[in-house]
Motif scaffolding. Structure first.
Motif, PDB file in Angstrom:
ATOM      1  N   SER A 135      95.481 -12.157 -18.664  1.00 58.82           N
ATOM      2  CA  SER A 135      95.419 -10.985 -17.784  1.00 58.82           C
ATOM      3  C   SER A 135      94.228 -11.007 -16.841  1.00 58.82           C
ATOM      4  N   THR A 136      93.408 -12.050 -16.894  1.00 59.24           N
ATOM      5  CA  THR A 136      92.170 -12.108 -16.122  1.00 59.24           C
ATOM      6  C   THR A 136      92.283 -13.102 -14.970  1.00 59.24           C
ATOM      7  N   GLU A 137      91.801 -12.692 -13.808  1.00 59.80           N
ATOM      8  CA  GLU A 137      91.676 -13.600 -12.662  1.00 59.80           C
ATOM      9  C   GLU A 137      90.203 -13.994 -12.535  1.00 59.80           C
ATOM     10  N   ILE A 138      89.928 -15.271 -12.522  1.00 61.70           N
ATOM     11  CA  ILE A 138      88.572 -15.780 -12.342  1.00 61.70           C
ATOM     12  C   ILE A 138      88.468 -16.414 -10.958  1.00 61.70           C
ATOM     13  N   VAL A 139      87.546 -15.884 -10.162  1.00 60.40           N
ATOM     14  CA  VAL A 139      87.315 -16.410  -8.821  1.00 60.40           C
ATOM     15  C   VAL A 139      86.071 -17.287  -8.868  1.00 60.40           C
ATOM     16  N   MET A 140      86.257 -18.594  -8.760  1.00 59.13           N
ATOM     17  CA  MET A 140      85.138 -19.522  -8.730  1.00 59.13           C
ATOM     18  C   MET A 140      84.652 -19.623  -7.282  1.00 59.13           C
ATOM     19  N   LEU A 141      83.363 -19.363  -7.083  1.00 64.16           N
ATOM     20  CA  LEU A 141      82.793 -19.320  -5.744  1.00 64.16           C
ATOM     21  C   LEU A 141      81.628 -20.295  -5.629  1.00 64.16           C
ATOM     22  N   HIS A 142      81.718 -21.185  -4.635  1.00 67.90           N
ATOM     23  CA  HIS A 142      80.599 -22.081  -4.333  1.00 67.90           C
ATOM     24  C   HIS A 142      80.082 -21.750  -2.952  1.00 67.90           C
TER      25      HIS A 142
ATOM     26  N   LEU B 208      86.179 -28.261 -13.170  1.00 71.55           N
ATOM     27  CA  LEU B 208      85.492 -27.335 -14.075  1.00 71.55           C
ATOM     28  C   LEU B 208      86.443 -26.276 -14.603  1.00 71.55           C
ATOM     29  N   ALA B 209      87.354 -25.800 -13.751  1.00 69.67           N
ATOM     30  CA  ALA B 209      88.312 -24.790 -14.191  1.00 69.67           C
ATOM     31  C   ALA B 209      89.205 -25.329 -15.296  1.00 69.67           C
ATOM     32  N   ARG B 210      89.676 -26.557 -15.141  1.00 65.14           N
ATOM     33  CA  ARG B 210      90.528 -27.162 -16.173  1.00 65.14           C
ATOM     34  C   ARG B 210      89.746 -27.393 -17.464  1.00 65.14           C
ATOM     35  N   LYS B 211      88.459 -27.685 -17.316  1.00 70.03           N
ATOM     36  CA  LYS B 211      87.611 -27.937 -18.483  1.00 70.03           C
ATOM     37  C   LYS B 211      87.307 -26.655 -19.251  1.00 70.03           C
ATOM     38  N   GLU B 212      87.071 -25.560 -18.540  1.00 71.97           N
ATOM     39  CA  GLU B 212      86.564 -24.343 -19.167  1.00 71.97           C
ATOM     40  C   GLU B 212      87.629 -23.326 -19.542  1.00 71.97           C
ATOM     41  N   PHE B 213      88.726 -23.257 -18.774  1.00 74.72           N
ATOM     42  CA  PHE B 213      89.663 -22.151 -18.956  1.00 74.72           C
ATOM     43  C   PHE B 213      91.074 -22.676 -19.199  1.00 74.72           C
ATOM     44  N   GLU B 214      91.720 -22.061 -20.175  1.00 73.28           N
ATOM     45  CA  GLU B 214      93.083 -22.460 -20.522  1.00 73.28           C
ATOM     46  C   GLU B 214      94.108 -21.414 -20.124  1.00 73.28           C
ATOM     47  N   PHE B 215      93.747 -20.130 -20.208  1.00 70.77           N
ATOM     48  CA  PHE B 215      94.719 -19.057 -20.018  1.00 70.77           C
ATOM     49  C   PHE B 215      94.514 -18.260 -18.728  1.00 70.77           C
TER      50      PHE B 215
ATOM     51  N   GLN C 258      93.896 -16.986 -14.884  1.00 67.92           N
ATOM     52  CA  GLN C 258      94.293 -17.442 -13.558  1.00 67.92           C
ATOM     53  C   GLN C 258      93.017 -17.716 -12.763  1.00 67.92           C
ATOM     54  N   VAL C 259      92.877 -18.929 -12.263  1.00 70.24           N
ATOM     55  CA  VAL C 259      91.644 -19.324 -11.586  1.00 70.24           C
ATOM     56  C   VAL C 259      91.927 -19.621 -10.117  1.00 70.24           C
ATOM     57  N   SER C 260      91.147 -18.991  -9.238  1.00 71.39           N
ATOM     58  CA  SER C 260      91.190 -19.315  -7.812  1.00 71.39           C
ATOM     59  C   SER C 260      89.823 -19.831  -7.397  1.00 71.39           C
ATOM     60  N   ARG C 261      89.777 -20.585  -6.279  1.00 69.86           N
ATOM     61  CA  ARG C 261      88.524 -21.222  -5.857  1.00 69.86           C
ATOM     62  C   ARG C 261      88.280 -20.938  -4.389  1.00 69.86           C
ATOM     63  N   ARG C 262      87.003 -20.773  -4.036  1.00 77.58           N
ATOM     64  CA  ARG C 262      86.659 -20.572  -2.635  1.00 77.58           C
ATOM     65  C   ARG C 262      85.275 -21.147  -2.364  1.00 77.58           C
ATOM     66  N   VAL C 263      85.066 -21.571  -1.111  1.00 79.90           N
ATOM     67  CA  VAL C 263      83.777 -22.071  -0.659  1.00 79.90           C
ATOM     68  C   VAL C 263      83.337 -21.199   0.508  1.00 79.90           C
ATOM     69  N   ASP C 264      82.154 -20.582   0.389  1.00 83.95           N
ATOM     70  CA  ASP C 264      81.608 -19.746   1.456  1.00 83.95           C
ATOM     71  C   ASP C 264      80.329 -20.380   1.981  1.00 83.95           C
TER      72      ASP C 264
END
Length: 285
Positions: free
Chosen positions: A32-39, A63-70, A72-78
């Motif tokens: 149920s959690t969305e994780i937004v990875m931001l670099h 890193l997302a594949r390594k750390e999280f299994e369940f 939902q992970v999105s990625r962005r670069v700012d």
């Protein structure tokens, strides 16, 4: 614990990244959690910028594949200063928690927070979860929280009790008795004992109202000393606080920290036609 829907996870790809603590992963790795990875990058724009972004996105995917299994992970670069990018995103999106690395290896060696982390703690509009990237394989068995007897204790104790119940963990409420000025009571044994008794009674009343199953740890001394000693003695897996810098510093390398958001001040809304009259009446009173 209230539902966490969106977690902002800033990533500094220049650091010697280590795996997340097991407690952190269990808290946020949920369907149920969305994780937004931001670099965030401060590098000037160059012709190879597209390749830089692609490389950063690939590293975050690894890193997302390594750390999280369940989750939902999105990625962005700012592009910009890291603290600015983090706070801008948190203020403009419905972020529940910022999952923040406490600092690089140099900061960990000196039990200190990075300047970037300090900025985020100061300006964050939401809760902040500080992760020391210690990579502990054990999940939290003991949750601690800090009661400051300063008006924020209800929110801290309620959140700590929720987390402890969710993890099936023990809960201890820590309070440091720090006389002002500090040395006044050390020379008066009776006054010193009276301060301790009063503090225990006040913290005990809070426990009965908000966390009846919790234990108490009330001692005299500086906040960082009392909290740090309690965390190591109890082998704590999580510390819950509200804006206490000394307590957060005491947790360096000991366990993750959940710094809850300061409650917003209550605003009394008035209908527009009566607003001027109400303000005038207030000024006269």
């Amino acid at each position: 614990m209230p539902a966490i829907q969106r977690v902002l996870f800033p990533i500094d790809l220049s650091l010697d990244y280590r795996t997340l603590n097991a407690t952190t992963r269990r808290m946020f790795d949920r369907q149920s959690t969305e994780i937004v990875m931001l670099h965030a990058t401060e590098e000037p724009s160059r012709s190879l910028r597209g390749m830089e972004v692609a490389r950063s996105m690939a590293q975050m995917e690894f890193l997302a594949r390594k750390e999280f299994e369940f989750a939902q992970v999105s990625r962005r670069v700012d592009r910009g200063r890291a603290a600015d990018c983090i706070l801008d995103y948190a203020r403009n999106h419905a972020v529940d928690v910022i999952l923040m690395a406490a600092g690089g290896p140099e900061n960990l060696r000196h039990n200190s927070l990075s300047h970037e982390t300090e900025e985020v703690l100061t300006g964050a509009p939401c809760a902040v979860w500080l992760e020391w990237m210690a990579g502990s394989a054990d999940c939290v068995r003991h949750v601690c929280c800090v009661a400051g007897l300063d008006g924020s204790d209800e929110a801290v104790l309620c959140r700590a009790a929720e987390v402890a119940e969710e993890f099936g963990s023990e809960l201890t409420i820590i309070h440091a008795v720090t006389p002002e000025p500090p040395m006044v009571l050390w020379w008066d044994a009776d006054a010193f004992e009276q301060e301790i008794r009063i503090a225990r009674l006040r913290v005990g009343e809070l426990r009965e109202r908000f966390a009846p199953a919790a234990r108490l740890h009330v001692e005299a001394g500086r906040v960082d000393w009392v909290v740090g000693e309690a965390l190591y003695r109890l082998d704590a897996g999580l510390l819950v606080v509200e804006g206490q810098g000394d307590a957060i510093a005491a947790a360096a390398m000991a366990c993750p920290v959940l710094r809850i958001a300061r409650p917003l001040p209550r605003v009394v809304r008035m209908s527009q036609p009566h607003r001027a009259g109400a303000l005038a009446a207030s000024a006269i009173a």
